[in-house]
Design an enzyme around this catalytic site. Sequence first.
Site, PDB file in Angstrom:
ATOM      1  N   ASP A  67       0.814  -1.222   0.000  1.00 21.94           N
ATOM      2  CA  ASP A  67       0.000   0.000   0.000  1.00 21.94           C
ATOM      3  C   ASP A  67       0.844   1.266   0.000  1.00 21.94           C
ATOM      4  O   ASP A  67       2.057   1.222   0.232  1.00 21.94           O
ATOM      5  CB  ASP A  67      -0.962  -0.017   1.207  1.00 21.94           C
ATOM      6  N   ASN A 137      -7.568  -2.577  14.378  1.00 20.29           N
ATOM      7  CA  ASN A 137      -8.937  -2.894  13.937  1.00 20.29           C
ATOM      8  C   ASN A 137      -8.968  -4.135  13.031  1.00 20.29           C
ATOM      9  O   ASN A 137      -9.989  -4.415  12.413  1.00 20.29           O
ATOM     10  CB  ASN A 137      -9.548  -1.690  13.209  1.00 20.29           C
ATOM     11  N   HIS A 139      -7.128  -4.609  10.320  1.00 16.16           N
ATOM     12  CA  HIS A 139      -6.834  -4.415   8.888  1.00 16.16           C
ATOM     13  C   HIS A 139      -5.536  -5.094   8.479  1.00 16.16           C
ATOM     14  O   HIS A 139      -4.620  -5.246   9.279  1.00 16.16           O
ATOM     15  CB  HIS A 139      -6.864  -2.930   8.485  1.00 16.16           C
ATOM     16  N   GLU A 144      -9.620  -1.850   5.447  1.00 24.46           N
ATOM     17  CA  GLU A 144     -10.260  -1.485   6.703  1.00 24.46           C
ATOM     18  C   GLU A 144     -11.491  -2.373   6.935  1.00 24.46           C
ATOM     19  O   GLU A 144     -11.975  -3.011   5.998  1.00 24.46           O
ATOM     20  CB  GLU A 144     -10.671  -0.007   6.646  1.00 24.46           C
TER      21      GLU A 144
END
Length: 268
Positions: A67, A137, A139, A144
Amino acid sequence: MLVILKRDDQEISRQAAQLIASAVRKNPALTLGLATGGTMIGVYRHLVALHKQGSLDFSRVVTFNLDEYLGLPAEHPRSFHHFMQENLFAHVNVDPRNIHIPDGTIRGNYDQYCASYEEAIRKAGGIDVQLLGIGRNGHIGFNEPTSSIGSRTRLKVLSQETLDDNSKFFAPGEESPEESPRCAITMGIGTILETRKILLLATGAGKSAAVANSIEGPVTSAVSASALQLHPDVTFIIDDAAASQLTQRDYYLRVLEMTALLTPDRLS
Ligand code: F6R
């Protein structure tokens, strides 16, 4: 899934670097999927050390990063391009032509650009070993919560939790006074699931819920890393703090003992 339990960050970095190094030695033209973030720094330090000792050659290795922040040019000190240069690429003999990182400066036809990133992965023969961190979270990459399990490389809006985690790196007044990026280009969960072997690293109590949900919870788009349960060859390498909410710890330790006896290649 294989769960390798380690004491701390040092041991995790060493173990992950060792697995990557043996994969490169077995296949010098390995295609390696790379991640950024604090958890990766020690792994890259170990890989650089192995290279400097003369025991690890990156000259034919091909890399694809997961990313990049949208809006950050490669030279921006908080870009993932910059992170990779600082922590790995500038210190090993990887051929710059073999390095692929999503371009954070693209504008307009995002779908076309992301399809070309996928095409480059395909042309390289697919990713052999994919290194992953995990967000609090759950990810992986910047997929996400609620990302589709079949998602491909695409533009993704960052969650509030990720923005909060990142805000410390984009504090006004330092060298990057602009606001934190709100979007990223990220490989999708579907892209990650097509890689041949996955190593996911996690350290610290802050990751313990995400780790437990990923390994022992249901497969759900609410926890992107839980999709890894669908992959045939995933190794979690986690420290005691990150493992603290796992309920089957004793079983993972027994599996590790038997793995060391029966299929030691999976550990070295
Ligand atoms: C970065 C990436 C992210 C990080 C994750 C954990 O390329 O893909 O998923 O791996 O946010 O980051 P750290 O290691 O900083 O906790």
